[in-house]
Write a protein that holds these residues in place. Structure first.
Motif, PDB file in Angstrom:
ATOM      1  N   ALA A   7     -23.121   6.269   4.074  1.00 32.46           N
ATOM      2  CA  ALA A   7     -23.672   6.341   2.855  1.00 32.46           C
ATOM      3  C   ALA A   7     -24.558   5.315   2.975  1.00 32.46           C
ATOM      4  O   ALA A   7     -24.350   4.256   3.456  1.00 32.46           O
ATOM      5  CB  ALA A   7     -22.651   6.249   1.676  1.00 32.46           C
ATOM      6  N   ASP A   8     -25.592   5.552   1.944  1.00 38.67           N
ATOM      7  CA  ASP A   8     -26.365   4.072   1.595  1.00 38.67           C
ATOM      8  C   ASP A   8     -25.959   3.190   1.011  1.00 38.67           C
ATOM      9  O   ASP A   8     -25.493   3.325  -0.131  1.00 38.67           O
ATOM     10  CB  ASP A   8     -27.746   4.804   0.998  1.00 38.67           C
ATOM     11  CG  ASP A   8     -28.792   3.952   0.857  1.00 38.67           C
ATOM     12  OD1 ASP A   8     -28.801   2.724   1.471  1.00 38.67           O
ATOM     13  OD2 ASP A   8     -29.890   4.307   0.177  1.00 38.67           O
ATOM     14  N   ALA A   9     -25.828   1.960   1.612  1.00 36.70           N
ATOM     15  CA  ALA A   9     -25.316   1.031   0.964  1.00 36.70           C
ATOM     16  C   ALA A   9     -26.456   0.066   0.076  1.00 36.70           C
ATOM     17  O   ALA A   9     -26.171  -0.836  -0.624  1.00 36.70           O
ATOM     18  CB  ALA A   9     -24.685  -0.058   1.866  1.00 36.70           C
ATOM     19  N   LEU A  18     -13.068  -4.165   1.196  1.00 33.35           N
ATOM     20  CA  LEU A  18     -12.156  -2.676   0.741  1.00 33.35           C
ATOM     21  C   LEU A  18     -11.396  -3.206  -0.374  1.00 33.35           C
ATOM     22  O   LEU A  18     -10.527  -4.443  -0.292  1.00 33.35           O
ATOM     23  CB  LEU A  18     -11.567  -2.019   1.702  1.00 33.35           C
ATOM     24  CG  LEU A  18     -12.312  -1.335   2.945  1.00 33.35           C
ATOM     25  CD1 LEU A  18     -11.354  -0.732   3.989  1.00 33.35           C
ATOM     26  CD2 LEU A  18     -13.356  -0.301   2.280  1.00 33.35           C
ATOM     27  N   SER A  19     -11.401  -2.616  -1.220  1.00 30.33           N
ATOM     28  CA  SER A  19     -10.446  -2.795  -2.568  1.00 30.33           C
ATOM     29  C   SER A  19      -8.964  -2.669  -1.981  1.00 30.33           C
ATOM     30  O   SER A  19      -8.831  -1.838  -1.086  1.00 30.33           O
ATOM     31  CB  SER A  19     -10.638  -1.952  -3.551  1.00 30.33           C
ATOM     32  OG  SER A  19     -10.450  -0.567  -3.245  1.00 30.33           O
ATOM     33  N   ALA A  23      -9.943   2.520  -2.425  1.00 27.91           N
ATOM     34  CA  ALA A  23     -10.736   3.427  -2.920  1.00 27.91           C
ATOM     35  C   ALA A  23     -12.131   3.007  -3.166  1.00 27.91           C
ATOM     36  O   ALA A  23     -12.912   3.873  -3.432  1.00 27.91           O
ATOM     37  CB  ALA A  23     -10.126   3.738  -4.400  1.00 27.91           C
ATOM     38  N   TRP A  24     -12.698   1.751  -2.979  1.00 27.37           N
ATOM     39  CA  TRP A  24     -13.783   1.218  -2.937  1.00 27.37           C
ATOM     40  C   TRP A  24     -14.266   0.286  -1.834  1.00 27.37           C
ATOM     41  O   TRP A  24     -13.376  -0.637  -1.371  1.00 27.37           O
ATOM     42  CB  TRP A  24     -13.868   0.428  -4.267  1.00 27.37           C
ATOM     43  CG  TRP A  24     -13.618   1.203  -5.600  1.00 27.37           C
ATOM     44  CD1 TRP A  24     -12.164   1.125  -6.266  1.00 27.37           C
ATOM     45  CD2 TRP A  24     -14.269   2.079  -6.238  1.00 27.37           C
ATOM     46  NE1 TRP A  24     -12.434   2.014  -7.240  1.00 27.37           N
ATOM     47  CE2 TRP A  24     -13.683   2.738  -7.240  1.00 27.37           C
ATOM     48  CE3 TRP A  24     -15.700   2.861  -6.144  1.00 27.37           C
ATOM     49  CZ2 TRP A  24     -14.116   3.622  -8.277  1.00 27.37           C
ATOM     50  CZ3 TRP A  24     -16.191   3.451  -6.916  1.00 27.37           C
ATOM     51  CH2 TRP A  24     -15.537   3.798  -8.026  1.00 27.37           C
ATOM     52  N   ILE A  40     -14.584   5.528  -1.995  1.00 25.57           N
ATOM     53  CA  ILE A  40     -13.825   6.079  -0.603  1.00 25.57           C
ATOM     54  C   ILE A  40     -12.874   7.140  -1.093  1.00 25.57           C
ATOM     55  O   ILE A  40     -12.130   6.942  -1.958  1.00 25.57           O
ATOM     56  CB  ILE A  40     -12.949   4.839   0.245  1.00 25.57           C
ATOM     57  CG1 ILE A  40     -13.843   3.803   0.418  1.00 25.57           C
ATOM     58  CG2 ILE A  40     -12.383   5.355   1.460  1.00 25.57           C
ATOM     59  CD1 ILE A  40     -14.857   3.794   1.521  1.00 25.57           C
ATOM     60  N   ALA A  41     -13.342   8.268  -0.877  1.00 25.96           N
ATOM     61  CA  ALA A  41     -12.595   9.603  -1.088  1.00 25.96           C
ATOM     62  C   ALA A  41     -11.214   9.473  -0.583  1.00 25.96           C
ATOM     63  O   ALA A  41     -10.966   8.764   0.467  1.00 25.96           O
ATOM     64  CB  ALA A  41     -13.335  10.823  -0.783  1.00 25.96           C
ATOM     65  N   ALA A  42     -10.382  10.376  -1.072  1.00 25.30           N
ATOM     66  CA  ALA A  42      -9.095  10.629  -0.439  1.00 25.30           C
ATOM     67  C   ALA A  42      -9.112  10.933   1.078  1.00 25.30           C
ATOM     68  O   ALA A  42      -7.912  10.438   1.659  1.00 25.30           O
ATOM     69  CB  ALA A  42      -8.328  11.530  -1.166  1.00 25.30           C
ATOM     70  N   ASP A  43     -10.117  11.508   1.548  1.00 23.43           N
ATOM     71  CA  ASP A  43      -9.969  12.071   2.929  1.00 23.43           C
ATOM     72  C   ASP A  43     -10.754  10.966   3.818  1.00 23.43           C
ATOM     73  O   ASP A  43     -10.948  10.928   5.098  1.00 23.43           O
ATOM     74  CB  ASP A  43     -10.711  13.177   3.247  1.00 23.43           C
ATOM     75  CG  ASP A  43     -12.357  13.179   2.731  1.00 23.43           C
ATOM     76  OD1 ASP A  43     -12.775  12.034   2.172  1.00 23.43           O
ATOM     77  OD2 ASP A  43     -13.029  14.299   2.896  1.00 23.43           O
TER      78      ASP A  43
END
Length: 79
Positions: A7-9, A18-19, A23-24, A40-43
């Protein structure tokens, strides 16, 4: 290793964190002077940035010959 997703940061990350819940992803973008937040998605895939901040402060005039802008190097979360 194999790339799973991207993804574009919103810049060129010098560092990311990472959280605790995974999740983030928080990114410090050096040249763009931005901080960005990506879900960050579950997958495990990374989503589009949900927030960003352009880091701007008044620079020390004595450093004008070597620093034209702010350059975030790191982002850290406080538990």
């Amino acid at each position: 290793l194999e790339e799973f997703s991207s993804a574009d940061a919103l810049g060129n990350p010098a560092h990311f964190c990472l959280s605790a819940d995974g999740a983030w992803a928080l990114c410090a973008n050096y040249s763009a002077s931005t901080l960005s937040v990506l879900p960050i998605a579950a997958d495990g895939s990374v989503g589009a940035a949900t927030d960003s901040k352009h880091h701007v402060v008044r620079l020390n005039p004595q450093l004008a010959d070597r620093q034209e802008a702010c350059h975030p190097h790191q982002v850290r979360l406080d538990p």
